[in-house]
Design a protein around this motif. Structure first.
Motif, PDB file in Angstrom:
ATOM      1  N   ILE A 187     -25.493   8.802 -42.247  1.00 51.38           N
ATOM      2  CA  ILE A 187     -25.386   9.035 -40.806  1.00 51.38           C
ATOM      3  C   ILE A 187     -26.768   8.972 -40.167  1.00 51.38           C
ATOM      4  O   ILE A 187     -26.984   8.301 -39.160  1.00 51.38           O
ATOM      5  N   ALA A 188     -27.738   9.673 -40.786  1.00 53.30           N
ATOM      6  CA  ALA A 188     -29.087   9.687 -40.235  1.00 53.30           C
ATOM      7  C   ALA A 188     -29.640   8.278 -40.137  1.00 53.30           C
ATOM      8  O   ALA A 188     -30.272   7.904 -39.141  1.00 53.30           O
ATOM      9  N   VAL A 200     -27.975   5.431 -39.862  1.00 51.58           N
ATOM     10  CA  VAL A 200     -27.319   4.676 -38.785  1.00 51.58           C
ATOM     11  C   VAL A 200     -27.891   5.081 -37.436  1.00 51.58           C
ATOM     12  O   VAL A 200     -28.204   4.232 -36.593  1.00 51.58           O
ATOM     13  N   LYS A 201     -28.081   6.401 -37.236  1.00 49.24           N
ATOM     14  CA  LYS A 201     -28.594   6.869 -35.943  1.00 49.24           C
ATOM     15  C   LYS A 201     -30.021   6.383 -35.725  1.00 49.24           C
ATOM     16  O   LYS A 201     -30.392   6.004 -34.623  1.00 49.24           O
ATOM     17  N   LEU A 202     -30.805   6.419 -36.789  1.00 51.07           N
ATOM     18  CA  LEU A 202     -32.189   5.945 -36.663  1.00 51.07           C
ATOM     19  C   LEU A 202     -32.197   4.481 -36.256  1.00 51.07           C
ATOM     20  O   LEU A 202     -32.972   4.066 -35.391  1.00 51.07           O
ATOM     21  N   SER A 203     -31.320   3.707 -36.894  1.00 45.28           N
ATOM     22  CA  SER A 203     -31.309   2.285 -36.570  1.00 45.28           C
ATOM     23  C   SER A 203     -30.789   2.060 -35.154  1.00 45.28           C
ATOM     24  O   SER A 203     -31.254   1.169 -34.446  1.00 45.28           O
ATOM     25  N   MET A 204     -29.832   2.896 -34.709  1.00 43.63           N
ATOM     26  CA  MET A 204     -29.329   2.766 -33.339  1.00 43.63           C
ATOM     27  C   MET A 204     -30.441   2.922 -32.306  1.00 43.63           C
ATOM     28  O   MET A 204     -30.474   2.236 -31.305  1.00 43.63           O
ATOM     29  N   LEU A 244     -23.385  13.355 -32.887  1.00 42.69           N
ATOM     30  CA  LEU A 244     -21.933  13.562 -32.974  1.00 42.69           C
ATOM     31  C   LEU A 244     -21.161  12.534 -32.163  1.00 42.69           C
ATOM     32  O   LEU A 244     -20.024  12.789 -31.772  1.00 42.69           O
ATOM     33  N   ASP A 245     -21.759  11.389 -31.890  1.00 43.64           N
ATOM     34  CA  ASP A 245     -21.142  10.358 -31.063  1.00 43.64           C
ATOM     35  C   ASP A 245     -20.569  10.939 -29.764  1.00 43.64           C
ATOM     36  O   ASP A 245     -19.365  10.852 -29.519  1.00 43.64           O
ATOM     37  N   SER A 254     -22.640  -0.224 -25.481  1.00 41.35           N
ATOM     38  CA  SER A 254     -21.944  -0.388 -26.755  1.00 41.35           C
ATOM     39  C   SER A 254     -21.145   0.859 -27.119  1.00 41.35           C
ATOM     40  O   SER A 254     -20.100   0.771 -27.730  1.00 41.35           O
ATOM     41  N   LEU A 255     -21.629   2.027 -26.732  1.00 40.40           N
ATOM     42  CA  LEU A 255     -20.913   3.247 -27.085  1.00 40.40           C
ATOM     43  C   LEU A 255     -20.071   3.773 -25.925  1.00 40.40           C
ATOM     44  O   LEU A 255     -19.475   4.836 -26.040  1.00 40.40           O
ATOM     45  N   LYS A 256     -20.073   3.054 -24.813  1.00 40.57           N
ATOM     46  CA  LYS A 256     -19.300   3.460 -23.630  1.00 40.57           C
ATOM     47  C   LYS A 256     -19.663   4.877 -23.189  1.00 40.57           C
ATOM     48  O   LYS A 256     -18.793   5.742 -23.001  1.00 40.57           O
TER      49      LYS A 256
END
Lengths: 261, 359
Positions: free
Chosen positions: A126-127, A129-133, A164-165, A196-198
């Motif tokens: 998760i970390a 993915v968030k870092l890359s986001m 937490l999206d 992208s995440l609306k």
């Protein structure tokens, strides 16, 4: 704005008044934030932009009036309801407000750890993915906040806010203190994530360029009240501060920059 | 074969759902497709779960993900993209690292001691300069410091001194009375408090109260870049910040120590009249005959030295603060620990010197 009536309201502020002692900051203020929009909040120093943000996320009690977020009245709901609500929003503070005793990756994992007991492998996924986001390299995850630059701290703070999206994102001066190139990149990052995440984004800012680049609507705090509209609508509002703000040299430069693009 | 997943795949549900799918051991044929068309919600954790299932199934052949909408595809791509690049782990410390840490710790303390001695030298230089140009001493600031470290400290110092006086009398009076020598409490209080306790307790309270305040005040100014601003304007932080604090505390610890002495002995006198039956007039008579005035001087002479050490260490750590607010906390702790340590060490040295001098 005929179409705005049909849009879903995420934040509704009605009759908000804020007083500090004898000083009135907001008086009978109304504001709706619609789903999927980027709302920029501007105003002179001391007009209570950050106070408004703090009131919405429940960090600051209001003097009177009500604030509903996602259908829950934050001004009076109990601790349990607030706790539920907090999973649906993310807040990014000005300097990132990272916990200094934790690494960046651990900072991002804090909200998830509170809620679940995932194995460390999943947490690390998760970390990452968030870092890359937010455009940080994976190496940044192992560093402590004191070891990274101000711009990276902001990105890491954003990553934690997104842990937490959440559907609703609060940003307090996201581009303050960044050099113009980083500020532009940060604007693009927010814009990209928003589409992208609306996300619905509530952004307090001083930065005219980011206002013009990414905000759908702008709310101006002036004389204890709020004036909301698109950029074009606000340009027509007959208020000396608003006119000065958008038509002053910096405002003109930012607008010219927009037209060039 | 197709695995069709449905419902919300989010932070609350995805991991449990993933385990459930992994629990189906006897897949009749190797799965080749994961169908997301019935998924109502997919967040980052959900996407990670889907990718993990995909990776797990992929051991027996390629697996395709279908039925995802654009947003879900983007999320899954994001997850797949980072899969290749793990977060580097911090290496675990080995035995050698731990030994090295011990060495670093020791050297660090040695360096710290050296810097403190260096700062002591700097303070001495500034003081000699100010003796030659007394007009440069900041009197307003000194007076204001005298109030905050001296006058404002009186209630707490007085209260604690009174309590210590009572406890001391209560504990030792009990022992003395077994020998029928209750009146000797006066000797004990007079000499013990005047020589050692009154001053030492005051110094420790002041180190905790004012030494820490010095560090926090100067440290906060350091973080606000106020100290840098002073330097660029041409003000010397040593003159503006350090000297008034040291001077103020050196002046005020003398009366404050004396005040503590008096209150502590009064507390003792009250307690001895209650528990030992020593009346006030007996107490004063005995006090006059057994406690020479020299005892008071021996105690009071130490106060400026203690004050100097406390204020110097407090200011030194304030100026050592750098970077974050966390640093203020660390240095405040160090400042209090070091100044109390130095005060007690200094007191021991005084005791040795006095005993060598035969007083």
């Amino acid at each position: 704005m005929a179409d705005s009536v049909e849009r879903e309201t995420v934040i509704r502020i009605t009759g908000l008044t804020t007083r500090f002692g004898a000083q009135t900051i907001h008086e009978n203020l109304d504001l709706d934030v619609y789903k999927g929009e980027v709302l920029g909040v501007v105003g002179g120093s001391g007009t209570g932009k950050s106070v408004l943000l703090r009131e919405i996320v429940g960090l600051q009690p209001v003097s009177s009036g009500r604030i509903d977020v996602l259908g829950t009245e934050v001004t009076s709901c109990g601790a349990d309801a607030q706790q539920v609500l907090r999973q649906y929003w993310g807040v990014m503070f000005q300097e990132g407000a990272l916990f200094s005793s934790l690494t960046v990756a651990q900072n991002i994992q804090v909200p998830i750890r509170e809620l679940t007991d995932f194995p460390q492998v999943v947490m690390d996924d998760i970390a990452r993915v968030k870092l890359s986001m937010v455009g940080l390299p994976p190496e940044a995850g192992a560093k402590f906040p004191s070891q990274i630059s101000g711009g990276m701290k902001k990105r890491a703070g954003l990553a934690r806010a997104l842990a937490l999206d959440p559907g609703l994102l609060f940003l307090d001066e996201p581009t303050a203190g960044l050099d113009p190139i980083s500020a532009n990149q940060f604007d693009e990052l927010i814009k990209g994530l928003q589409s992208s995440l609306k996300l619905t984004v509530f952004m307090v800012t001083h930065d005219l360029d980011s206002l013009i680049a990414i905000c759908d609507r702008i709310a101006v705090l002036v004389d204890r009240h709020i004036v909301v509209g698109t950029l074009d609508e606000l340009m027509k509002v007959d208020n000396p501060w608003i006119q000065e703000y958008f038509r002053g040299p910096r405002g003109r430069a930012a607008l010219a920059g927009k037209e060039r693009n | 074969m197709t695995i069709k997943i449905s419902g919300p795949w989010n932070v609350a549900t995805a991991m449990a759902s993933e385990d459930e799918i992994r629990g189906i051991r006897d897949l009749s044929a190797p799965a080749t497709v994961i169908d997301l068309s019935a998924v109502t919600m997919l967040d980052t954790v959900g996407a990670i779960a889907v990718c993990r299932i995909q990776g797990w199934l992929a051991e027996s052949g390629a697996v395709e993900v279908t039925g995802a909408n654009d947003q879900q595809i983007a999320l899954i791509d994001q997850v797949l993209k980072v899969d290749a690049e793990p977060i580097p782990q911090r290496p675990r410390p080995t035995l050698i690292d731990r030994v090295a840490d011990l060495g670093k710790w020791a050297v660090g303390h040695f360096e710290e001691g050296r810097r403190l001695v260096g700062f002591f030298g700097e303070v001495c230089v500034v003081f000699t300069r100010l003796i030659r140009h007394p007009s440069r001493i900041r009197f307003t600031s000194t007076i204001s410091n005298m109030q905050s470290v001296g006058l404002n400290a009186m209630p707490i110092v007085g209260l604690l001194a009174f309590l210590v006086g009572i406890v001391l009398t209560f504990i030792s009076g009990d022992q003395l009375q077994r020998f029928g020598a209750g009146i000797l409490i006066v000797n004990l209080l007079g000499i013990g408090v005047l020589r050692e306790l009154g001053i030492l307790i005051t110094a420790i309270i002041v180190a905790g109260r004012s030494g820490s305040a010095f560090t926090a005040e100067i440290g906060t100014m350091k973080i606000n870049q106020e100290v840098d601003a002073m330097l660029t304007i041409g003000l010397d932080p040593m003159e503006v910040l350090v000297v008034p604090r040291i001077l103020g505390l050196m002046i005020m610890l003398i009366p404050l120590g004396f005040f503590a002495d008096m209150i502590m002995i009064s507390g003792g006198a009250i307690m001895s009249s209650i528990t030992l039956g020593v009346t006030f007039s007996q107490f004063i008579h005995q006090f006059k005959s057994v406690v020479p005035i020299q005892e008071l001087w021996i105690g009071v002479i130490k106060t400026p030295f203690f004050a100097f050490v406390i204020a110097m260490v407090g200011c030194y750590h304030g100026l050592q603060v750098s970077g974050s607010a966390e640093s203020v906390g660390q240095h405040t702790t160090q400042s209090v620990v070091q100044s109390i340590f130095l005060v007690i060490t200094l007191d021991a040295i005084f005791a040795i010197v006095f005993s060598l001098m035969g007083i």
